[in-house]
Design an enzyme around this catalytic site. Structure first.
Site: not given
Ligand code: PEP
Length: 245
Positions: A206, A169, A94, A6, A163, A96, A8
């Protein structure tokens, strides 16, 4: 195993060559069963589709508008338009985008319109830190899944991605034992309430080359959704290699 990248709101037209080494990796027999999906921003979706045409890598979008038809929605793109440029996957739900106003109901509509276009949906859900602290994790997840999948058909075209919002992040992760319990509960809930024999459940939050070995011990996981680390080909390859070995 799925490895969903992803990106973003990162990546420009110059980013395309950063995936060359990942393409080479997918040609090795050892990675025959590795499913890599890049989800770059809309502006470079088609470029990624063309670049990966003769490879095993698939391309996905990161969101869409819920309306399946064209419409007066300034700045939006729907599933039909995403399908038209050759993407095969889409990330929906997601955190976000939930933060930006996507309710469970809106996500449900987006899932339906995407499945209608034959896109494979990567359906994200997860609890916020405050919900976790109140011991509401499972309750929150169940609600997100229940409403998200209301009256959805073609359930086998959905990949689930757990998630925890507080992990995205931040570098903060669950203990392996806790994650394993969580994934097992989610899997049972989905199996019991929806007609999916063996739901694929990914973990996201992460994931990096340092913690992947530990995560990959969880046999119930069907792969990973990777944000930050997927934009760096070296880290992304490292994650894939370490989780296969
Ligand atoms: C994500 O944006 O779905 C995600 C898991 O980000 P990160 O790996 O940066 O935590």
């Amino acid at each position: 195993m799925y490895f969903i990248a992803n990106w973003k709101m990162f990546g420009s037209t110059n980013s395309i060559n950063t995936i060359n080494k990942v393409i080479s990796l997918t040609k090795l027999s050892k990675f025959r069963n590795t499913k890599i999906v890049y989800c770059p921003p809309y502006t470079i979706l088609e470029k990624f589709v063309k670049k990966t045409k003769k490879t095993k890598i698939k391309i996905g979008a990161q969101n869409c508008h819920y309306d399946k038809n064209f419409g007066a929605y300034t700045g939006s793109i729907n599933a039909m338009m995403i399908k038209q440029v050759g993407a095969k996957f889409i990330i929906l739900g997601h955190s976000e985008n939930r933060e930006n106003g996507d309710t469970d109901h809106i996500i449900n509509l987006k899932i339906k319109s995407s499945l209608n276009e034959n896109l494979k949906v990567i359906f994200c859900f997860g609890e916020k830190l405050s919900e976790r602290r109140q011991n509401k994790t499972y309750e929150v997840i169940k609600k997100q899944i229940k409403i998200g999948l209301k009256n959805v058909k073609r359930l086998n075209n959905i990949i689930f991605a757990y998630e925890p919002v507080w992990s995205i992040g931040t570098g903060k992760i669950l203990k392996n034992t806790d994650l394993e319990i969580q994934i097992s509960k989610i899997k049972s809930y989905i199996k019991k309430n929806f007609k999916i024999k063996n739901p694929k459940i990914l973990y996201g939050g992460s994931v990096n080359p340092k913690n992947i070995r530990s995560f990959s011990k969880i046999k119930l996981l069907g792969g990973f959704l990777i944000g930050g680390a997927s934009q760096n080909p070296k880290k992304f390859i490292d994650i894939i290699k370490k989780s296969i070995n």
